[in-house]
Design an enzyme around this catalytic site. Structure first.
Site, mmCIF file in Angstrom:
data_model
loop_
_atom_site.group_PDB
_atom_site.id
_atom_site.type_symbol
_atom_site.label_atom_id
_atom_site.label_comp_id
_atom_site.label_asym_id
_atom_site.label_seq_id
_atom_site.Cartn_x
_atom_site.Cartn_y
_atom_site.Cartn_z
ATOM 1 N N LYS A 184 -38.030 16.195 -33.661
ATOM 2 C CA LYS A 184 -36.620 16.569 -33.579
ATOM 3 C C LYS A 184 -36.349 17.603 -34.670
ATOM 4 C CE LYS A 184 -32.091 14.275 -33.447
ATOM 5 N NZ LYS A 184 -31.405 12.968 -33.535
ATOM 6 N N ARG A 239 -32.163 9.009 -20.561
ATOM 7 C CA ARG A 239 -30.773 8.680 -20.863
ATOM 8 C C ARG A 239 -29.976 8.515 -19.571
ATOM 9 N NH1 ARG A 239 -30.533 11.753 -25.939
ATOM 10 N NH2 ARG A 239 -32.692 12.288 -26.392
ATOM 11 N N GLY A 256 -32.314 20.352 -26.809
ATOM 12 C CA GLY A 256 -32.119 21.687 -27.367
ATOM 13 C C GLY A 256 -32.797 21.872 -28.705
ATOM 14 N N ARG A 257 -33.134 20.754 -29.310
ATOM 15 C CA ARG A 257 -33.824 20.867 -30.596
ATOM 16 C C ARG A 257 -34.829 19.747 -30.773
ATOM 17 N NH1 ARG A 257 -30.231 18.108 -35.106
ATOM 18 N NH2 ARG A 257 -29.031 16.742 -33.772
ATOM 19 N N ASP A 307 -25.239 11.181 -22.675
ATOM 20 C CA ASP A 307 -26.552 11.731 -23.015
ATOM 21 C C ASP A 307 -27.144 11.038 -24.242
ATOM 22 O OD1 ASP A 307 -24.225 13.264 -24.004
ATOM 23 O OD2 ASP A 307 -25.717 14.261 -25.259
ATOM 24 N N ASP A 329 -29.815 26.553 -32.851
ATOM 25 C CA ASP A 329 -31.042 27.147 -33.408
ATOM 26 C C ASP A 329 -32.275 26.272 -33.208
ATOM 27 O OD1 ASP A 329 -30.494 25.074 -35.112
ATOM 28 O OD2 ASP A 329 -30.318 26.302 -36.926
ATOM 29 N N GLY A 330 -32.070 25.090 -32.619
ATOM 30 C CA GLY A 330 -33.217 24.217 -32.372
ATOM 31 C C GLY A 330 -33.712 23.498 -33.617
ATOM 32 N N ASP A 338 -30.154 8.562 -30.819
ATOM 33 C CA ASP A 338 -29.374 9.713 -31.287
ATOM 34 C C ASP A 338 -28.386 9.342 -32.385
ATOM 35 O OD1 ASP A 338 -30.809 11.361 -29.725
ATOM 36 O OD2 ASP A 338 -29.135 12.201 -28.606
HETATM 37 P P1 AMP Z 1 -26.484 15.548 -30.042
HETATM 38 O O1 AMP Z 1 -25.090 15.718 -30.561
HETATM 39 O O2 AMP Z 1 -27.525 15.619 -31.123
HETATM 40 O O3 AMP Z 1 -26.651 14.359 -29.181
HETATM 41 O O4 AMP Z 1 -26.758 16.837 -29.150
HETATM 42 C C1 AMP Z 1 -26.006 17.206 -28.036
HETATM 43 C C2 AMP Z 1 -26.668 18.378 -27.361
HETATM 44 O O5 AMP Z 1 -26.682 19.520 -28.228
HETATM 45 C C3 AMP Z 1 -28.119 18.142 -26.975
HETATM 46 O O6 AMP Z 1 -28.368 18.837 -25.788
HETATM 47 C C4 AMP Z 1 -28.870 18.749 -28.126
HETATM 48 O O7 AMP Z 1 -30.174 19.122 -27.773
HETATM 49 C C5 AMP Z 1 -28.015 19.958 -28.453
HETATM 50 N N1 AMP Z 1 -28.153 20.380 -29.851
HETATM 51 C C6 AMP Z 1 -27.675 19.748 -30.938
HETATM 52 N N2 AMP Z 1 -27.998 20.425 -32.058
HETATM 53 C C7 AMP Z 1 -28.698 21.508 -31.688
HETATM 54 C C8 AMP Z 1 -29.304 22.605 -32.375
HETATM 55 N N3 AMP Z 1 -29.268 22.707 -33.697
HETATM 56 N N4 AMP Z 1 -29.939 23.531 -31.638
HETATM 57 C C9 AMP Z 1 -29.995 23.439 -30.298
HETATM 58 N N5 AMP Z 1 -29.451 22.448 -29.591
HETATM 59 C C10 AMP Z 1 -28.801 21.487 -30.266
HETATM 60 MG MG MG Z 2 -27.937 13.605 -28.136
#
Ligand code: AMP
Ligand code: MG
EC number: 2.7.7.-
Length: 490
Positions: free
Chosen positions: A111, A181, A90-91, A250, A123-124, A260
């Site tokens: 990232k 993953r 997502g980002r 994930d 917000d990516g 991560d």
């Molecule tokens: P994480 O906690 O970083 O492992 O992320 C879990 C999920 O949330 C993954 O699919 C990420 O891509 C998504 N995600 C985390 N932060 C953001 C963000 N700021 N914008 C979009 N997607 C996010």
């Molecule tokens: Mg993750």
């Protein structure tokens, strides 16, 4: 001269359902904060060119280098035990893959580079603090010899991201042997797309486990191989006091790398039930739970692979259980062997395991610093142990144990100096302590001051070497410096 990335992409050649093609979103004013020059060279990139304004634009996602095939990868995952059928990058955006100087295929991923079709409500983007944290901790893990994704660069974007407050935005360039993953398998398994699961498994075997290409039962062996790598990985985490913090499926890499880095942390005082992450309210991902959770995640992977094992469900389940059953022994062996080295035992004898467990119990009871206790125990191999004793609230608890330890080590022929050297080589003195990481982040975010970051990264690059000029970096936090919680910061 323009920066050349010798891309040889393989993931983006997989079927369209595996990813979404998406370019990074340009940012206002990219500025390079840190380039990992040795890693750049290892990847076949020119560090001088990466340090030019054009390089910063690439590392910020403002310019896409030629040969890149930017994609966001699809994956699902269990988050804190709850299944989410679609997560995905997502980002993060995978620019492409390069073959490094050792012939290893490496993903180069940005990232925080803007929204993708998988962003959901996010917000990516990434904030500067978590980017610096990931840079520091992933590189620290690497020099500790623990399998991990790495950090090639950190750039600030010149834009703000809105979290609880407005924070400086940043992009991390992450390098991994792949970003596949457990959740990637789950994405296809939940859709009952067995062809895609097989395709993914074949890709993973070719890429990470090529020795299985000619195996009779490659998918069974794949599960066994991932089980072994994860069991070893988690043992390595425990041996340095590392707590991942978000061991969702994930965030569990198929190659067995640590991936991560969110609210991860190294513990100071030894406490098996230690949790730092603000969102881990139930302690699911506490320090000592990590082996159990790794096995839980691997069980989810096994479920995805069942259709590749056999058409007969019962047979497939039995075979999977058999393979998963090896986890405990592989983990224990790696963990116990590591502990034996940490306390300076060269041989194995009955009673060693109990002896070491008694030390850990005394450490927990006496709030002994995990890192310094083992480090100073190394010195105690050659001196009277004043410093290690001082780690214990009740030093007498150490004295009682030390008598037994000295009796045990005296059964081996090594000299005190030899034992000390062997112990120093496995027991780091410098780890990324939370209070240090926090201080570095505060200086960068509040004052645009990166000198503390540079210094911390420099000290952590030699974790096993006494560095008298930086001795204070080995110290645990004072009571008022203690960091009690860490945050994902997404
Ligand atoms: P994480 O906690 O970083 O492992 O992320 C879990 C999920 O949330 C993954 O699919 C990420 O891509 C998504 N995600 C985390 N932060 C953001 C963000 N700021 N914008 C979009 N997607 C996010
Ligand atoms: Mg993750």
């Amino acid at each position: 001269m323009t920066v050349h990335f010798p891309f040889q992409n393989s993931y983006s050649a997989l079927p369209d359902s595996f990813f979404a093609r998406v370019a990074p979103t340009p940012v206002a004013a990219p500025r390079l904060i840190k380039l990992n020059r040795p890693l750049a060279v290892q990847l076949g990139l020119d560090p001088d060119l990466l340090e030019t304004p054009e390089g910063a634009e690439i590392l910020a996602g403002k310019t896409v280098p030629s040969g890149a095939d930017p994609i966001a990868m699809a994956y699902a995952g269990h988050q804190f035990g709850n299944f989410v059928p679609q997560l995905g990058d997502g980002r993060a955006i995978l620019l492409g893959e390069v073959i490094d100087r050792d012939g290893q295929r490496r993903d180069i991923q940005l990232k925080g580079s803007g929204p993708t079709p998988f962003s959901r409500r996010g917000d990516g983007r990434a904030a500067l603090g978590p980017v610096l944290r990931e840079y520091i901790v992933s590189e620290a893990m690497y020099v500790l010899g623990i399998p991990t994704t790495r950090s090639l660069a950190a750039v600030v974007t010149g834009e703000h991201v809105l979290r609880e407050t407005a924070l400086p935005g940043a992009v991390l360039t992450r390098v991994a042997s792949s970003h596949i993953r457990v959740g990637t398998f789950q994405f296809f398994a939940v859709r009952r797309d067995t062809d895609a699961v097989r395709r993914l498994a074949d890709h993973v075997i070719t890429r990470h486990y090529p020795e299985l290409l000619t195996a009779e039962r490659p998918y069974h062996d794949l599960l066994a191989a991932v089980v072994a790598r994860q069991a070893n990985l988690v043992a390595r985490w425990l041996l340095v006091g590392f707590i991942h913090g978000v061991m969702n499926t994930d965030n569990s890499s198929i190659s067995g790398e640590t991936i991560d880095y969110g609210p991860c942390a190294f513990m100071d005082a030894y406490n098996p039930s230690q949790v730092f992450s603000s969102i881990d309210e139930m302690g699911r991902y506490a320090y000592a739970n990590q082996p159990r959770i790794a096995l839980w995640n691997l069980t989810r992977l096994a479920e995805c692979l069942l259709p590749l094992f056999s058409d007969e469900q019962e047979k497939a389940v039995a075979e999977a259980q058999d393979i998963l059953g090896a986890f405990g022994e592989i983990f224990s062996e790696a963990y116990q062997a590591g502990l034996r080295k940490k306390v300076g035992l060269f041989t194995m004898r009955d009673g060693d395991e109990a002896l070491i467990q008694d030390l850990l119990d005394a450490m927990a009871k006496n709030q002994a610093d995990f890192t310094l206790t083992f480090r100073k125990l190394g010195d105690a191999a050659a001196d009277d142990g004043t410093e290690v004793r001082a780690q214990f609230m009740e030093p007498a608890a150490f004295d009682e144990w030390a008598g037994r330890w000295r009796a045990r080590t005296s059964l081996e022929p090594q000299t005190p100096a030899e034992r000390q050297a062997a112990m120093q080589a496995v027991n780091p003195i410098f780890i990324p302590r939370n209070h240090r990481v926090e201080a570095v982040i505060q200086a960068a975010v509040n004052n645009d001051d990166y000198a503390p970051f540079e210094e911390l990264v420099k000290v952590l690059a030699k974790p096993f070497e006494d560095q008298p000029d930086y001795a204070a970096y080995a110290d645990p936090p004072l009571p008022d410096q203690r960091v009690l919680q860490t945050f994902c910061g997404t």
